[in-house]
Design an enzyme around this catalytic site. Structure first.
Site, PDB file in Angstrom:
ATOM      1  N   GLY A 106       0.830  -1.198   0.000  1.00  0.00           N
ATOM      2  CA  GLY A 106       0.000   0.000   0.000  1.00  0.00           C
ATOM      3  C   GLY A 106       0.863   1.245   0.000  1.00  0.00           C
ATOM      4  O   GLY A 106       1.751   1.399  -0.834  1.00  0.00           O
ATOM      5  N   ASP A 107       0.625   2.124   0.966  1.00  0.00           N
ATOM      6  CA  ASP A 107       1.392   3.369   1.060  1.00  0.00           C
ATOM      7  C   ASP A 107       2.321   3.351   2.268  1.00  0.00           C
ATOM      8  O   ASP A 107       2.652   4.391   2.818  1.00  0.00           O
ATOM      9  CB  ASP A 107       0.432   4.564   1.130  1.00  0.00           C
ATOM     10  CG  ASP A 107      -0.472   4.518   2.347  1.00  0.00           C
ATOM     11  OD1 ASP A 107      -0.702   3.413   2.877  1.00  0.00           O
ATOM     12  OD2 ASP A 107      -0.940   5.582   2.774  1.00  0.00           O
TER      13      ASP A 107
END
Length: 168
Positions: A119-120
């Site tokens: 993800g981030d």
């Protein structure tokens, strides 16, 4: 002469077979390298992934214990990243993640490890710290670098990371 012909053909066939086996062995080595790389690197950013990060962290902890040096782990999460994906699309989000990874790499030492967990989320291992507060210096540097806008497609995107620091 006719008695030697089968012998000559057999030698040629063996040479051809040896060349084919060498070629296949080289191709196998290339494929093993590619698979190993894929197993330990994030496919989007080419940064180390979680298994490689965990391995490098374990090595750094062992070295730190042996040398009595400090070690830090920085955990970065990009605030409101979902909003970027929702507003500009996943392609723009992917381009932003790649750009963030490159900026992060640029501000770290060769011995540091930067990984993308998914993800981030990014994580940094800072081995051999001179002082505990050096981790905060690196975190501030990261905040400054990521404060600059990122040109993505026809937009200038800004991200704000949240950074957690653990020092041992």
């Amino acid at each position: 002469y006719s008695l030697q012909m089968p012998h000559v053909f057999a030698i040629r066939e063996l040479n051809d077979l040896a060349k084919a086996m060498n070629y296949l062995a080289q191709e196998l080595q290339v494929q093993i390298f590619k698979l190993t790389y894929q197993a330990f690197h994030d496919p989007l950013t080419s940064l180390p992934n979680r298994p490689l990060f965990e391995d490098r962290l374990q090595h750094a902890l062992v070295r730190a214990k042996r040398s009595q040096d400090a070690i830090a782990v920085l955990f970065l999460d990009l605030d409101n990243f979902k909003l970027i994906n929702d507003s500009f699309g996943h392609k723009a989000g992917d381009q932003l993640l790649i750009a963030v990874g490159k900026r992060l790499e640029a501000c770290l030492r060769n011995d540091d490890t930067l990984a993308r967990l998914g993800g981030d989320e990014f994580v940094v291992v800072l081995p051999e710290l001179g002082k505990d507060r050096d981790a905060a210096v690196v975190a501030r540097k990261i905040l400054e670098l990521l404060a600059e806008p990122f040109p993505v497609e026809s937009h200038e995107l800004r991200v704000t990371p949240s950074i957690g620091i653990a020092v041992a």
